[in-house]
Design a protein around this motif. Sequence first.
Motif, PDB file in Angstrom:
ATOM      1  N   ASP A  83      16.614  15.948  66.000  1.00 57.19           N
ATOM      2  CA  ASP A  83      15.672  16.769  65.233  1.00 57.19           C
ATOM      3  C   ASP A  83      15.284  16.079  63.915  1.00 57.19           C
ATOM      4  N   LEU A  84      16.223  15.371  63.307  1.00 55.99           N
ATOM      5  CA  LEU A  84      15.863  14.613  62.097  1.00 55.99           C
ATOM      6  C   LEU A  84      14.859  13.517  62.451  1.00 55.99           C
ATOM      7  N   HIS A  85      15.024  12.940  63.630  1.00 57.32           N
ATOM      8  CA  HIS A  85      14.048  11.943  64.073  1.00 57.32           C
ATOM      9  C   HIS A  85      12.670  12.569  64.257  1.00 57.32           C
TER      10      HIS A  85
ATOM     11  N   GLU B  29      24.755  -0.779  57.637  1.00 56.37           N
ATOM     12  CA  GLU B  29      25.420  -1.354  58.819  1.00 56.37           C
ATOM     13  C   GLU B  29      26.857  -0.837  58.935  1.00 56.37           C
ATOM     14  N   HIS B  30      27.487  -0.621  57.794  1.00 60.96           N
ATOM     15  CA  HIS B  30      28.847  -0.095  57.788  1.00 60.96           C
ATOM     16  C   HIS B  30      28.877   1.331  58.347  1.00 60.96           C
ATOM     17  N   ILE B  31      27.896   2.137  57.955  1.00 60.52           N
ATOM     18  CA  ILE B  31      27.832   3.525  58.463  1.00 60.52           C
ATOM     19  C   ILE B  31      27.613   3.515  59.975  1.00 60.52           C
ATOM     20  N   VAL B  72      19.233   6.386  64.115  1.00 57.67           N
ATOM     21  CA  VAL B  72      19.122   7.309  65.249  1.00 57.67           C
ATOM     22  C   VAL B  72      19.008   6.509  66.555  1.00 57.67           C
ATOM     23  N   ALA B  73      18.162   5.474  66.542  1.00 55.05           N
ATOM     24  CA  ALA B  73      17.945   4.683  67.764  1.00 55.05           C
ATOM     25  C   ALA B  73      19.223   3.952  68.182  1.00 55.05           C
ATOM     26  N   ILE B  74      19.869   3.295  67.219  1.00 57.37           N
ATOM     27  CA  ILE B  74      21.027   2.452  67.542  1.00 57.37           C
ATOM     28  C   ILE B  74      22.198   3.295  68.028  1.00 57.37           C
ATOM     29  N   SER B  80      25.673  11.633  62.751  1.00 58.96           N
ATOM     30  CA  SER B  80      25.702  12.977  62.162  1.00 58.96           C
ATOM     31  C   SER B  80      24.662  13.117  61.059  1.00 58.96           C
ATOM     32  N   ALA B  81      24.282  14.368  60.799  1.00 61.81           N
ATOM     33  CA  ALA B  81      23.341  14.637  59.701  1.00 61.81           C
ATOM     34  C   ALA B  81      23.934  14.179  58.371  1.00 61.81           C
ATOM     35  N   ALA B  82      25.249  14.327  58.219  1.00 64.60           N
ATOM     36  CA  ALA B  82      25.886  13.920  56.960  1.00 64.60           C
ATOM     37  C   ALA B  82      25.742  12.407  56.754  1.00 64.60           C
ATOM     38  N   ASP B  83      25.899  11.642  57.835  1.00 59.63           N
ATOM     39  CA  ASP B  83      25.740  10.189  57.698  1.00 59.63           C
ATOM     40  C   ASP B  83      24.285   9.809  57.473  1.00 59.63           C
ATOM     41  N   LEU B  84      23.361  10.519  58.094  1.00 65.69           N
ATOM     42  CA  LEU B  84      21.942  10.244  57.819  1.00 65.69           C
ATOM     43  C   LEU B  84      21.620  10.571  56.361  1.00 65.69           C
ATOM     44  N   HIS B  85      22.263  11.616  55.850  1.00 57.67           N
ATOM     45  CA  HIS B  85      22.056  11.944  54.440  1.00 57.67           C
ATOM     46  C   HIS B  85      22.584  10.831  53.537  1.00 57.67           C
ATOM     47  N   ARG B  86      23.704  10.205  53.938  1.00 58.80           N
ATOM     48  CA  ARG B  86      24.224   9.064  53.161  1.00 58.80           C
ATOM     49  C   ARG B  86      23.206   7.918  53.146  1.00 58.80           C
ATOM     50  N   ILE B  87      22.473   7.748  54.246  1.00 59.72           N
ATOM     51  CA  ILE B  87      21.449   6.691  54.300  1.00 59.72           C
ATOM     52  C   ILE B  87      20.287   7.018  53.357  1.00 59.72           C
TER      53      ILE B  87
END
Lengths: 245, 245
Positions: A83-85, B29-31, B72-74, B80-87
């Motif tokens: 959904d974020l995508h 890359e670490h995440i 998201v692709a990789i 997780s949403a939390a990790d996307l938020h870190r990005i």
Amino acid sequence: MSIKLVGFDADDTLWKSEDYYRDAQARFEHIVASYVDLDDVGERMFAIEKRNLALFGYGAKGMTLSMLEAAVAITEARISAADLHRIIELGKGILRHPVALIPGIREAVADIAADFPVVLVTKGDLFHQEAKVRESGLADAFGRIEIVSEKDAKTYARLFREFEVEPREFLMVGNSLRSDIVPVLALGGWGVHMPYHVTWAHEQDAGGVPDPARFREVANASELPAAVRELAGAAQSAFTSPNAR
Amino acid sequence: MSIKLVGFDADDTLWKSEDYYRDAQARFEHIVASYVDLDDVGERMFAIEKRNLALFGYGAKGMTLSMLEAAVAITEARISAADLHRIIELGKGILRHPVALIPGIREAVADIAADFPVVLVTKGDLFHQEAKVRESGLADAFGRIEIVSEKDAKTYARLFREFEVEPREFLMVGNSLRSDIVPVLALGGWGVHMPYHVTWAHEQDAGGVPDPARFREVANASELPAAVRELAGAAQSAFTSPNAR
């Protein structure tokens, strides 16, 4: 001397813009609504977007990052990566939409340009604005194209120096009282306001219009040339009358 | 006539930039590495970033959106949403970092500005570049500041018209062969290349340097004034010798 230079705003003055942002926002709220049952998703998103303006500036990329941040916050990080995508794709959709000119604006710009040098003054994302200028087919109509990060009195004052015009010789045409009309009038210039059917909440916070004698409001692009010429006539009288006789 | 105008690049010429992008990329890359065991995360991210350049243009906001899309692709949408938020926060970190001037550049700009008018020519995000120019304390040193969406021969040709200089009267100082040196030399101008210790992969694709006689390479900012004056002397000779006697 009367009006020496006429400036045109771009988004929602030359071409449609806010509709695409509104559409993306509605789709964003729809995505988030499958996680939470809240009435104030739009307000929460706007609060985050407004806070991020100082870091991101205007434009679709910053709005997209704010939607993503808001989606994580509002769902307490329960939203899926898929959904974020989809939200990233909403942002790309804004950047990809074809340029749709406001009805009658091409003719109005040509009509006004027959009597006055015209420039384009737009704020927002440099890359996206340049792409829209190119695609619009209107680039050749404008003697100069200025893409700025904020349209406030300070920016207009700098542009007047670069354009080598006095504020009283400049008239701005645009849909936003806050960005196109109020700062130009405050400096002593002239303005023609052509409201668009939707206005971003951020642009609605305009304060008062300083001097109604120096501005006109029109309902559509076909009324622009007459309004510009009427104010140019008033500018001529204002300048010549103190020295008459 | 010799050199009439000296242009300076900004990112990694006046102040550090690529280091912050590299750092964000390493953290990204670490995440992602906690989801997948792959050797080519960086390459996949760069492929997505490069594809998105045509839509996003340069800058931290576009890079952040590309990192999110790549994450998201990789991870095949397992992140997780939390990790996307870190990005997202990695991207904000690039936008927020304090401006760190390249050692000796303030003195080098002042030294060169004593003999030549200087302008700043930088590409990227308008809002972020303006913020860095303000924060750098170098804005007053430059007669003009041009923020452009791409630094290719077409853009430089337009700038030369606006600056009212011939290509042979213009010298560009910068860290990128691709963006600062090759297009200026191709038009007939002059260039001083000051490599930075890291270069974004996209900038490494420069093609050949057209005319080595019209360019110098220096190791650090303290060598810039002498290199500029040496080329200015060569420009003077190139112009005067055909008419001598």
